[in-house]
Design a protein around this motif. Structure first.
Motif, PDB file in Angstrom:
ATOM      1  N   LYS A 122       0.846  -1.185   0.000  1.00 41.76           N
ATOM      2  CA  LYS A 122       0.000   0.000   0.000  1.00 41.76           C
ATOM      3  C   LYS A 122       0.889   1.246   0.000  1.00 41.76           C
ATOM      4  N   PRO A 123       0.393   2.367  -0.519  1.00 44.82           N
ATOM      5  CA  PRO A 123       1.171   3.608  -0.467  1.00 44.82           C
ATOM      6  C   PRO A 123       1.614   3.904   0.972  1.00 44.82           C
ATOM      7  N   GLY A 124       2.881   4.252   1.107  1.00 43.60           N
ATOM      8  CA  GLY A 124       3.441   4.539   2.422  1.00 43.60           C
ATOM      9  C   GLY A 124       4.019   3.333   3.129  1.00 43.60           C
ATOM     10  N   GLU A 125       3.790   2.146   2.567  1.00 42.96           N
ATOM     11  CA  GLU A 125       4.284   0.925   3.189  1.00 42.96           C
ATOM     12  C   GLU A 125       5.706   0.628   2.718  1.00 42.96           C
ATOM     13  N   SER A 126       6.492   0.011   3.587  1.00 47.84           N
ATOM     14  CA  SER A 126       7.824  -0.473   3.233  1.00 47.84           C
ATOM     15  C   SER A 126       7.862  -1.980   3.398  1.00 47.84           C
ATOM     16  N   VAL A 127       8.885  -2.606   2.813  1.00 50.17           N
ATOM     17  CA  VAL A 127       8.962  -4.059   2.815  1.00 50.17           C
ATOM     18  C   VAL A 127      10.420  -4.487   2.962  1.00 50.17           C
ATOM     19  N   VAL A 128      10.611  -5.661   3.555  1.00 49.12           N
ATOM     20  CA  VAL A 128      11.925  -6.286   3.613  1.00 49.12           C
ATOM     21  C   VAL A 128      12.075  -7.201   2.404  1.00 49.12           C
ATOM     22  N   VAL A 129      13.223  -7.152   1.767  1.00 53.12           N
ATOM     23  CA  VAL A 129      13.552  -8.083   0.691  1.00 53.12           C
ATOM     24  C   VAL A 129      14.786  -8.860   1.142  1.00 53.12           C
ATOM     25  N   ALA A 130      14.726 -10.185   1.069  1.00 51.02           N
ATOM     26  CA  ALA A 130      15.846 -11.012   1.514  1.00 51.02           C
ATOM     27  C   ALA A 130      16.023 -12.184   0.570  1.00 51.02           C
ATOM     28  N   THR A 131      17.253 -12.563   0.356  1.00 56.32           N
ATOM     29  CA  THR A 131      17.547 -13.703  -0.498  1.00 56.32           C
ATOM     30  C   THR A 131      17.126 -14.998   0.183  1.00 56.32           C
ATOM     31  N   GLY A 132      16.886 -16.047  -0.606  1.00 54.42           N
ATOM     32  CA  GLY A 132      16.410 -17.306  -0.038  1.00 54.42           C
ATOM     33  C   GLY A 132      17.470 -18.364   0.150  1.00 54.42           C
ATOM     34  N   ASP A 133      18.730 -18.067  -0.227  1.00 56.00           N
ATOM     35  CA  ASP A 133      19.762 -19.101  -0.101  1.00 56.00           C
ATOM     36  C   ASP A 133      20.994 -18.622   0.657  1.00 56.00           C
ATOM     37  N   ALA A 134      20.846 -17.526   1.404  1.00 57.24           N
ATOM     38  CA  ALA A 134      21.925 -17.036   2.268  1.00 57.24           C
ATOM     39  C   ALA A 134      21.283 -16.415   3.499  1.00 57.24           C
ATOM     40  N   PHE A 135      21.985 -16.461   4.623  1.00 60.50           N
ATOM     41  CA  PHE A 135      21.384 -15.970   5.853  1.00 60.50           C
ATOM     42  C   PHE A 135      22.478 -15.509   6.810  1.00 60.50           C
ATOM     43  N   PHE A 136      22.044 -14.909   7.916  1.00 63.02           N
ATOM     44  CA  PHE A 136      22.972 -14.461   8.949  1.00 63.02           C
ATOM     45  C   PHE A 136      22.812 -15.333  10.184  1.00 63.02           C
ATOM     46  N   TYR A 137      23.950 -15.723  10.730  1.00 70.20           N
ATOM     47  CA  TYR A 137      23.942 -16.561  11.930  1.00 70.20           C
ATOM     48  C   TYR A 137      24.386 -15.732  13.125  1.00 70.20           C
TER      49      TYR A 137
END
Length: 271
Positions: A122-137
């Protein structure tokens, strides 16, 4: 900033992991006893994300099965007194999962799956985008996505980076900073002596509504070759926008190649 939605692109054939990805979706490759994508999902959930949009290959179903109830398995565990295992098989409570089909024989590149999901903001909304084959431990269990969100100005944009030894920069997209310490551009696989920094792109972002619409528009034009998500982001910066660079606290683990996947398993298993 309050963000409740995340986009995790997991389509593609996983060609770097063939032949195993002929039968197993690349995001479902195990790290320890969990698929690699679940580390990303759990990080998002700890950050307050309640809606996750997976962009998947048409016809793929393993990921959806993983985040759904398996009634036969649950009944088996209950019947044979193995209730202690139920916590490992139950879907996360209060989380909505959406599965968006991508035709991997059509347009391709990192901008395509993200652009496909712009319509769900929706207008004014933000989103997280993250890869599906790497992560943080993080051994203490804290959320890297939460760190990124908390470090981002209200309505702003950010990208999560991690540091690598200078002798390794030629393997990555390396961040060049502007005079304010914000993102200026990515230099792909630079020579060691030409690298502008030792901060690398991890493909974790917070993106606002305007940038998401720009990515969608870019994904809908006809170009030759690959659609890179950084192209509309770079254009946004060139026209006066800014992207904060947030330095990760945890260890970045990439399961996209055999040796890095093996290393990720050794880290998670404590060896």
């Amino acid at each position: 900033m309050n963000i409740t939605k995340a986009i995790i692109p997991v389509a593609g054939w996983g060609t770097r992991r063939l032949p195993v990805t002929k039968a197993i979706e690349k995001c479902m490759l195990p790290v320890g006893n969990r698929p690699v994508v679940d580390y990303v999902v759990q990080d998002c959930i700890r950050a307050g994300i309640t809606e996750i949009f997976f962009v998947v290959n048409q016809g793929d179903s393993q990921l959806e099965k993983y985040y759904s109830h398996n009634l036969a398995l649950e009944q088996y565990l209950n019947y044979f007194g193995k209730q202690e295992y139920l916590k490992y098989v139950m879907p996360p409570e209060g989380i909505k999962f959406y599965y968006i089909d991508q035709d991997t024989n059509a347009k391709y590149g990192t901008a395509i799956p993200v652009g496909m999901c712009a319509q769900y903001l929706k207008p004014g909304e933000s989103v997280v985008v993250a890869t599906g084959d790497a992560f943080f431990y993080n051994p203490d269990g804290h959320s890297e996505v939460a760190l990124m969100i908390a470090s981002t100005a209200e309505g702003g944009n950010s990208m999560l980076t991690t540091e690598v030894p200078r002798e390794s920069v030629s393997k990555y997209g390396v961040v060049e900073f502007d005079t304010n310490g914000n993102y200026y551009q990515i230099i792909e696989k630079p020579a060691v002596e030409q690298a502008p920094s030792t901060s690398i792109n991890t493909s974790y972002f917070v993106l606002n509504y305007d940038v998401m619409q720009a990515i969608s528009a870019y994904a809908n034009v006809d170009i030759t070759g690959e659609y890179y998500i950084l192209e509309p982001i770079n254009q946004y910066v060139l026209t006066g926008g800014s992207v904060q660079v947030v330095r990760a606290a945890g260890q970045y683990l990439d399961a996209g190649e055999p040796y890095s996947w093996l290393y990720a398993n050794r880290v998670i298993l404590g060896q």
